[in-house]
Design a protein around this motif. Sequence first.
Motif, PDB file in Angstrom:
ATOM      1  N   HIS A 172       0.857  -1.193   0.000  1.00 17.03           N
ATOM      2  CA  HIS A 172       0.000   0.000   0.000  1.00 17.03           C
ATOM      3  C   HIS A 172       0.889   1.237   0.000  1.00 17.03           C
ATOM      4  CE1 HIS A 172      -2.775   3.094   1.445  1.00 17.03           C
ATOM      5  NE2 HIS A 172      -3.724   2.346   0.930  1.00 17.03           N
ATOM      6  N   ALA A 186      -5.406  -0.774   7.081  1.00 16.08           N
ATOM      7  CA  ALA A 186      -6.664  -1.286   6.513  1.00 16.08           C
ATOM      8  C   ALA A 186      -6.490  -1.636   5.038  1.00 16.08           C
ATOM      9  CB  ALA A 186      -7.778  -0.245   6.684  1.00 16.08           C
ATOM     10  N   GLY A 187      -5.716  -0.809   4.323  1.00 19.16           N
ATOM     11  CA  GLY A 187      -5.458  -1.089   2.908  1.00 19.16           C
ATOM     12  C   GLY A 187      -4.636  -2.353   2.731  1.00 19.16           C
ATOM     13  N   ALA A 233      -6.878  -5.371   3.550  1.00 15.57           N
ATOM     14  CA  ALA A 233      -7.830  -5.658   2.476  1.00 15.57           C
ATOM     15  C   ALA A 233      -7.146  -6.456   1.364  1.00 15.57           C
ATOM     16  CB  ALA A 233      -8.401  -4.351   1.922  1.00 15.57           C
ATOM     17  N   ALA A 234      -5.926  -6.045   1.007  1.00 17.51           N
ATOM     18  CA  ALA A 234      -5.195  -6.744  -0.055  1.00 17.51           C
ATOM     19  C   ALA A 234      -4.719  -8.118   0.415  1.00 17.51           C
ATOM     20  CB  ALA A 234      -4.016  -5.893  -0.518  1.00 17.51           C
ATOM     21  N   LEU A 254      -6.324 -10.051   2.550  1.00 15.11           N
ATOM     22  CA  LEU A 254      -7.516 -10.912   2.480  1.00 15.11           C
ATOM     23  C   LEU A 254      -7.765 -11.355   1.039  1.00 15.11           C
ATOM     24  CD1 LEU A 254     -10.133 -12.153   3.598  1.00 15.11           C
ATOM     25  CD2 LEU A 254     -11.232  -9.919   3.215  1.00 15.11           C
ATOM     26  N   ASP A 255      -7.669 -10.412   0.109  1.00 14.29           N
ATOM     27  CA  ASP A 255      -7.886 -10.722  -1.304  1.00 14.29           C
ATOM     28  C   ASP A 255      -6.950 -11.845  -1.759  1.00 14.29           C
ATOM     29  OD1 ASP A 255      -8.917 -10.034  -4.035  1.00 14.29           O
ATOM     30  OD2 ASP A 255      -6.840  -9.441  -4.379  1.00 14.29           O
ATOM     31  N   THR A 289     -12.882 -13.225   6.327  1.00 14.86           N
ATOM     32  CA  THR A 289     -13.159 -11.852   5.888  1.00 14.86           C
ATOM     33  C   THR A 289     -13.071 -10.852   7.038  1.00 14.86           C
ATOM     34  OG1 THR A 289     -15.546 -12.077   6.185  1.00 14.86           O
ATOM     35  CG2 THR A 289     -14.660 -12.644   4.010  1.00 14.86           C
ATOM     36  N   GLY A 325     -10.227  -8.200   6.796  1.00 19.20           N
ATOM     37  CA  GLY A 325     -10.436  -6.916   6.149  1.00 19.20           C
ATOM     38  C   GLY A 325     -11.496  -6.095   6.858  1.00 19.20           C
ATOM     39  N   ARG A 326     -12.568  -6.749   7.260  1.00 16.98           N
ATOM     40  CA  ARG A 326     -13.734  -6.060   7.803  1.00 16.98           C
ATOM     41  C   ARG A 326     -13.395  -5.262   9.060  1.00 16.98           C
ATOM     42  NH1 ARG A 326     -18.386  -8.251   6.257  1.00 16.98           N
ATOM     43  NH2 ARG A 326     -17.577 -10.360   6.371  1.00 16.98           N
ATOM     44  N   LEU A 342     -10.534  -4.028  10.195  1.00 19.55           N
ATOM     45  CA  LEU A 342      -9.675  -2.865  10.031  1.00 19.55           C
ATOM     46  C   LEU A 342     -10.347  -1.780   9.197  1.00 19.55           C
ATOM     47  CD1 LEU A 342      -6.293  -4.649   9.684  1.00 19.55           C
ATOM     48  CD2 LEU A 342      -6.655  -2.686  11.146  1.00 19.55           C
ATOM     49  N   ALA A 343     -11.215  -2.207   8.277  1.00 21.92           N
ATOM     50  CA  ALA A 343     -11.870  -1.219   7.416  1.00 21.92           C
ATOM     51  C   ALA A 343     -12.927  -0.439   8.189  1.00 21.92           C
ATOM     52  CB  ALA A 343     -12.491  -1.912   6.213  1.00 21.92           C
ATOM     53  N   TRP A 402     -16.497  -6.226  -0.733  1.00 18.43           N
ATOM     54  CA  TRP A 402     -15.433  -5.512  -1.427  1.00 18.43           C
ATOM     55  C   TRP A 402     -15.616  -4.003  -1.547  1.00 18.43           C
ATOM     56  CZ3 TRP A 402     -11.301  -8.075  -1.061  1.00 18.43           C
ATOM     57  CH2 TRP A 402     -11.338  -9.468  -1.066  1.00 18.43           C
ATOM     58  N   LEU A 448     -13.982  -2.456   1.357  1.00 20.63           N
ATOM     59  CA  LEU A 448     -12.530  -2.643   1.385  1.00 20.63           C
ATOM     60  C   LEU A 448     -11.846  -1.818   0.308  1.00 20.63           C
ATOM     61  CD1 LEU A 448     -12.130  -6.447   2.142  1.00 20.63           C
ATOM     62  CD2 LEU A 448     -12.263  -4.513   3.710  1.00 20.63           C
ATOM     63  N   ARG A 506     -10.445   1.537   1.007  1.00 20.75           N
ATOM     64  CA  ARG A 506      -9.205   1.665   1.769  1.00 20.75           C
ATOM     65  C   ARG A 506      -7.952   1.438   0.936  1.00 20.75           C
ATOM     66  NH1 ARG A 506     -10.462   2.438   7.123  1.00 20.75           N
ATOM     67  NH2 ARG A 506      -8.377   3.321   6.990  1.00 20.75           N
TER      68      ARG A 506
END
Lengths: 460, 252
Positions: free
Chosen positions: A163, A169-170, A173-174, A176-177, A452, A455-456, A458-459, B12, B15, B18
């Motif tokens: 990031h 959080a970013g 999210a990545a 988790l992806d 999930t 990500g959830r 921290l977002a 998504w 997310l 962010r």
Amino acid sequence: MSYLSTLGGERFRFGSLARLLAAASPERSGDRLAGLAAASAQERVAARWALAEVPLATFLTEPVIPYETDDVTRLILDTHDADAFAPVAGMTVGELREWLLAADGPALAALAPGLTPEMAAAVSKLMSNADLVAVARKVRVVTAFRSTIGLPGRLATRLQPNHPTDDPAGVAAALLDGLLLGSGDAVIGINPATDSPKAVRGLLELVDGVIGRYSIPTQSSVLCHISMSVQLMAQGAPVDLVFQSIAGTQAANASFGVTLGLLDEAYEAARALGRGTVGDNVMYFETGQGSALSADAHHGVDQQTVEARAYAVARRYRPLLVNTVVGFIGPEYLYDGRQILRAALEDHFCGKILGLPMGLDICYTNHADADDDDVATMLTMLAVAGASFVICTPGGDDIMLNYQSASYHDALYLREVLGLRPAPEFEAWLESVGLLDERGAIKDVSGAHPLTAIGRELAA
Amino acid sequence: MSEVTLPGGELWPALRARTQARIGLGRAGSALPTRHRLALQAAHAAARDAVHSPFEPDTVAAGLAGLATVRVRSAAGDRPTYLQRPDLGRRLHPTDRAHLPVGDWDVVFVVADGLSSRAVHEHAAAMVRETAARLPGWRVAPVVLAEQARVALGDDIAHAMGAAMVVVLIGERPGMSAADSLGAYLTYRPTPGVTTDADRNCLSNIRPPLGLTYEAAAGKLAGLMGKGRELGVTGVGLKDESDHANVIDWLP
């Protein structure tokens, strides 16, 4: 010593072993930028004829960079294993090519400590792309930490959730992806945008928390400078793998702020932590053709030979992962997809026959003449060649380092078409959390899947 | 084209707020869904076009509101040479040196195509105007429009013209999210071959409205220029709140 060759009635003279190696190297922009490339296609082939006749023993007596002034040369010659070298000791470079193509895996593995990087580089210059695949494929280098890398039929991936501002959080999210796409068994590795120990420690704790909470059999790395890793280990930060970029000359390593002494210190500190569960390979190195020239520290040696010398540094530390970053450095070193592919195959081949767990960051920048089709071609060839792992990014686009690499999807493609599987521990974990279908392929899950929460939370 | 089932579909959008990373794309078999593959290609195409579109000095000159201009080329004769030989992009074409007017200049602005002629066409003229307007009393040399140019070509230019300071406005290497980003590099009394990147101050990501605005960038640049002239130094010796080290890594 000079080397002579006659081709098509023309006589060519090469003033040193380094000049001969450079002239024999397949064409690439970096060698031209350095003024080392063959002046013509015929001179290049003439150099290969001459190189094919050079006895391997010459490489032990004519170092391309002087022993007295370069500690990588000293490392190469001082650790050369004469017993391992014995089966090929009487051969020329041309004969070594034929021996390698005919040898089986165990013979190749036994030879590794007897080969010097310059021998590996030299023989690669006589090999076709197919030769480089065929020989490398026979070599399996198995390493382990919390997952086992390099087993036959397996291909691991680095999950790279970078990031641009290290926003947790970013990154989460990545991360988790990547996990939901079955990636991350080689390492979950983050290139930090900032250089502060506090930020790096924050990222280490974030990934360590995810690995611990979900019992993921993998390891983390935040790719800071090795001196910072030493400092963070002393402070009790959760450092799994110690990362460092390394190169093939003492001067180039100095430009990275690295010495063999510092590498020794970090290696011992990381091993002492004992954080691995199925193995104790604790180092993660990155290399790449062109770095020595870029640091003005190549000593008149062509970029592929200097790159192979970096592997002598790497193998001293029994690394978990050695990643050659091919295509990141720009078109002044590797101009187009053809040159990037060749470099990828050479680096993988040289690393493997020197006994290293080689993986690749197969990538390109927007000013190189390459695109995602080149990435697909390269990935396929390197996976056939038995690469230990590849670097993967979200959608093939790294928004922090500003380059394009393989995607998690690309890794799924390789598994699908070549029947490759993740590291065994990681595969079992994917199965246990319901991410694999009955055929072992990655499965879509709903937004309610327990993972999930990574990500959830921290977002929010 | 069909919409592909997205794992964790409702997850998504939150997310993606962010990170700009291409996450939650879904799959078509193992591959990217069609629209995401094309989106990636579109971003790459914009970047490629920015790198390879020819530099149009007339476009820049037309935006300079009557300021005098001089045109020069680097020693890199074409784009493939430019991309493979950064050393040639840092040197003046031998015959073009004579075009440069020597004088007692306080500053010369060099508009250089760099790795994105698009960035230069869109933003360079406005940056010159906005910055020059903030330099009352400065003897500003004719604006040099430089083709196939790297940042360090400005050293050669300023040295040849006798200018005390050089501002190079140059197209930055295009990324996948921005192909029109302009950089500004400030160097005090450069000497070709001696001056290094550590002797420069820089501003990056000038590309209104998403990046730095002209007003903000010109204000900052003029401030640095004033301070640099006063102290007789630029680079690491001239403190700057912008992220110097980070930007230098991406020097075109």
